[in-house]
Design an enzyme around this catalytic site. Structure first.
Site, PDB file in Angstrom:
ATOM      1  CB  SER A   1      -1.048   0.148   0.920  1.00  0.00           C
ATOM      2  OG  SER A   1      -1.578   1.060   1.538  1.00  0.00           O
TER       3      SER A   1
ATOM      4  CB  SER B   1      -1.970  -9.353  -5.627  1.00  0.00           C
ATOM      5  OG  SER B   1      -1.170  -8.529  -6.366  1.00  0.00           O
TER       6      SER B   1
HETATM    7  N1  LIG Z   1      -5.491  -4.593   5.835  1.00  0.00           N
HETATM    8  C1  LIG Z   1      -5.105  -4.531   5.344  1.00  0.00           C
HETATM    9  N2  LIG Z   1      -3.904  -4.547   4.230  1.00  0.00           N
HETATM   10  C2  LIG Z   1      -3.726  -4.062   2.889  1.00  0.00           C
HETATM   11  N3  LIG Z   1      -4.725  -2.996   2.784  1.00  0.00           N
HETATM   12  C3  LIG Z   1      -5.381  -2.866   2.875  1.00  0.00           C
HETATM   13  C4  LIG Z   1      -5.888  -3.565   4.603  1.00  0.00           C
HETATM   14  N4  LIG Z   1      -7.650  -2.400   5.414  1.00  0.00           N
HETATM   15  C5  LIG Z   1      -7.383  -1.840   4.273  1.00  0.00           C
HETATM   16  N5  LIG Z   1      -6.938  -1.679   3.475  1.00  0.00           N
HETATM   17  C6  LIG Z   1      -6.751  -0.792   1.825  1.00  0.00           C
HETATM   18  O1  LIG Z   1      -7.197  -2.082   0.619  1.00  0.00           O
HETATM   19  C7  LIG Z   1      -6.588  -1.259  -0.111  1.00  0.00           C
HETATM   20  C8  LIG Z   1      -6.370  -3.115  -1.016  1.00  0.00           C
HETATM   21  O2  LIG Z   1      -6.970  -3.694  -1.518  1.00  0.00           O
HETATM   22  P1  LIG Z   1      -6.180  -4.721  -2.477  1.00  0.00           P
HETATM   23  O3  LIG Z   1      -7.712  -5.813  -3.163  1.00  0.00           O
HETATM   24  O4  LIG Z   1      -5.813  -4.445  -2.964  1.00  0.00           O
HETATM   25  O5  LIG Z   1      -5.590  -5.783  -1.084  1.00  0.00           O
HETATM   26  S1  LIG Z   1      -5.185  -7.127  -1.985  1.00  0.00           S
HETATM   27  O6  LIG Z   1      -5.358  -7.243  -2.859  1.00  0.00           O
HETATM   28  O7  LIG Z   1      -6.519  -8.323  -1.791  1.00  0.00           O
HETATM   29  O8  LIG Z   1      -4.154  -6.901  -0.535  1.00  0.00           O
HETATM   30  C9  LIG Z   1      -5.261  -1.040   0.145  1.00  0.00           C
HETATM   31  O9  LIG Z   1      -5.435   0.157  -1.229  1.00  0.00           O
HETATM   32  P2  LIG Z   1      -3.673   1.027  -1.577  1.00  0.00           P
HETATM   33  O10 LIG Z   1      -3.545   1.791  -0.916  1.00  0.00           O
HETATM   34  O11 LIG Z   1      -4.402   1.235  -2.908  1.00  0.00           O
HETATM   35  O12 LIG Z   1      -3.419  -1.001  -1.897  1.00  0.00           O
HETATM   36  C10 LIG Z   1      -5.368  -0.686   1.586  1.00  0.00           C
HETATM   37  O13 LIG Z   1      -5.699   0.689   0.903  1.00  0.00           O
HETATM   38  N1  LIG Z   2       6.578   7.950  -8.401  1.00  0.00           N
HETATM   39  C1  LIG Z   2       6.379   8.399  -7.839  1.00  0.00           C
HETATM   40  N2  LIG Z   2       6.547   9.819  -7.450  1.00  0.00           N
HETATM   41  C2  LIG Z   2       6.547  10.534  -6.216  1.00  0.00           C
HETATM   42  N3  LIG Z   2       5.443  10.091  -5.673  1.00  0.00           N
HETATM   43  C3  LIG Z   2       4.276   9.149  -6.093  1.00  0.00           C
HETATM   44  C4  LIG Z   2       4.880   8.228  -7.110  1.00  0.00           C
HETATM   45  N4  LIG Z   2       4.214   6.843  -6.661  1.00  0.00           N
HETATM   46  C5  LIG Z   2       2.808   7.412  -5.944  1.00  0.00           C
HETATM   47  N5  LIG Z   2       3.092   8.707  -5.156  1.00  0.00           N
HETATM   48  C6  LIG Z   2       3.273   9.049  -4.378  1.00  0.00           C
HETATM   49  O1  LIG Z   2       2.460   7.920  -3.150  1.00  0.00           O
HETATM   50  C7  LIG Z   2       0.791   7.411  -3.039  1.00  0.00           C
HETATM   51  C8  LIG Z   2       0.818   6.330  -3.123  1.00  0.00           C
HETATM   52  O2  LIG Z   2       0.584   6.398  -4.271  1.00  0.00           O
HETATM   53  P1  LIG Z   2      -0.715   5.305  -4.834  1.00  0.00           P
HETATM   54  O3  LIG Z   2      -0.429   4.936  -6.423  1.00  0.00           O
HETATM   55  O4  LIG Z   2      -2.046   5.626  -3.603  1.00  0.00           O
HETATM   56  O5  LIG Z   2       0.041   3.712  -4.155  1.00  0.00           O
HETATM   57  P2  LIG Z   2      -1.008   2.524  -4.428  1.00  0.00           P
HETATM   58  O6  LIG Z   2      -2.281   2.192  -4.747  1.00  0.00           O
HETATM   59  O7  LIG Z   2       0.505   1.456  -4.027  1.00  0.00           O
HETATM   60  O8  LIG Z   2      -1.688   2.719  -2.763  1.00  0.00           O
HETATM   61  C9  LIG Z   2       0.158   9.112  -3.584  1.00  0.00           C
HETATM   62  O9  LIG Z   2      -0.065   9.640  -3.230  1.00  0.00           O
HETATM   63  C10 LIG Z   2       1.389   8.956  -5.077  1.00  0.00           C
HETATM   64  O10 LIG Z   2       0.459  10.587  -5.376  1.00  0.00           O
END
Ligand SMILES: Nc1ncnc2c1ncn2[C@@H]1O[C@H](COP(=O)(O)OS(=O)(=O)O)[C@@H](OP(=O)(O)O)[C@H]1O
Ligand SMILES: Nc1ncnc2c1ncn2[C@@H]1O[C@H](COP(=O)(O)OP(=O)(O)O)[C@@H](O)[C@H]1O
Length: 295
Positions: free
Chosen positions: A128, A199
């Site tokens: 994340s 994932s």
């Molecule tokens: N326990 C826990 N662990 C990780 N992430 C969490 C959790 N709870 C909520 N979130 C939020 O949900 C987003 C992840 O959803 P995903 O469907 O991508 O996760 S997964 O593939 O099933 O692992 C993930 O979004 P991203 O930040 O965009 O990765 C998190 O914001």
């Molecule tokens: N290449 C990058 N350089 C600087 N900041 C980034 C870059 N990629 C993502 N960010 C910043 O990092 C944060 C998380 O990005 P995000 O795309 O939402 O991550 P994820 O989907 O893996 O959770 C956001 O605030 C985004 O603007």
């Protein structure tokens, strides 16, 4: 006994259809397959095929019979109902019984020719905050501006709808499996499908890879250290985790398994990340080099 190619030349529509039909459909000792074109006109004869499926779900045609051969041999070792001349074969897949795989004369290749691109799945995995959604959107924007059809499946977004019934604890594998299945449909539609979700487990990602035809699953690893992801904390989740308000968070108290081998790695250099456009360009050059940006 003939080879598949002896009956249907390599590259023919029937050969391609057989090879891309659902592995689940072929997970049987023997199957009979019939193809029809137009309003009931049989342009390709039915065959019977014995198929070996390996542990990874890949299938190989080990014996293929033409219609004439099959008819001459009543002792077909088949675990499915013997197909009546004009009846399709019933299958059991998971909890679904008496189902039939329907083929359509307009297939993936025809759609790809129309779109002038190759359908595939770009699977972006990482912690994340590692930039998965940012890369997915930049990639979609760049490809769109170049005239290519894309669709983004974002893990967070899918949990707002299709997967709203799934938790982060018991149902993670199911979350990933469903997104893998949807991504596969998009790729089959000829679309460049960009799936962006944590994932965290290798086994689940590999299962999605195995759903797709060879080389059309392109795994992109966001190799961004936890420290950087946590310092971004765009959703404030890491703060809640550190305060003990969220349990089982990936990378903190739940594992993330980086890919051992993947097609593309997005790396940081001296703690700096490439810009979103530069990351997208890295993926686009892979697509270009590997022939995805032409029919
Ligand atoms: N326990 C826990 N662990 C990780 N992430 C969490 C959790 N709870 C909520 N979130 C939020 O949900 C987003 C992840 O959803 P995903 O469907 O991508 O996760 S997964 O593939 O099933 O692992 C993930 O979004 P991203 O930040 O965009 O990765 C998190 O914001
Ligand atoms: N290449 C990058 N350089 C600087 N900041 C980034 C870059 N990629 C993502 N960010 C910043 O990092 C944060 C998380 O990005 P995000 O795309 O939402 O991550 P994820 O989907 O893996 O959770 C956001 O605030 C985004 O603007």
């Amino acid at each position: 006994m003939a080879t598949l190619e002896a009956i249907y030349p390599a590259g023919s529509a029937a050969s391609r259809s057989l090879r891309r039909a659902s592995p689940a459909h072929y997970r049987r000792t023997a199957v009979a397959v019939g193809f029809r074109r137009g309003s009931g006109t049989r342009s390709v004869r039915p065959i019977e095929a014995r198929v070996r499926v390996d542990a990874a779900g890949r299938r190989e045609f080990v014996e293929v019979k033409s219609e004439a051969e099959a008819e001459a041999d009543p002792d077909v070792d088949c675990d499915c109902e013997a197909p009546a001349k004009d009846h399709p074969v019933m299958s059991t897949v998971g909890k679904s019984t008496n189902i039939v795989w329907h083929n359509c004369p307009v297939g993936k290749v025809e759609r790809e020719n129309l779109l002038k691109q190759k359908g595939c799945v770009i699977w972006i995995t990482g912690l994340s905050g590692s930039g998965k959604s940012t890369l997915a959107c930049a990639l979609s924007r760049e490809l769109h501006s170049m005239g290519y059809l894309t669709f983004v499946l974002d893990g967070d977004n899918i949990r707002h709808g299709l997967n709203r019934d799934l938790s982060f604890q018991a149902d993670r594998a199911e979350n990933i499996r469903r997104i893998g299945e949807v991504a596969k449909l998009f790729a089959d539609a000829g679309i460049i499908c960009i799936a962006s979700l944590i994932s965290p487990y290798r086994r689940d990602r590999d299962a999605c890879r195995d759903m797709l035809p060879d080389s059309t699953f392109i795994e992109v690893f966001m190799d961004v250290p936890l420290q950087i992801c946590e310092s971004r904390d765009s959703k404030g989740l890491y703060k809640l985790v550190r305060a003990g308000k969220i349990k089982g968070f990936t990378g903190i108290d739940d594992p993330y398994e980086p890919p051992l081998k993947c097609e593309i790695v997005i790396q940081t250099k001296e703690g700096e990340c490439a810009s979103p456009t530069a990351m997208a360009e890295q993926v686009i050059s892979y697509l270009d080099l590997n022939g995805f940006l032409k029919a």
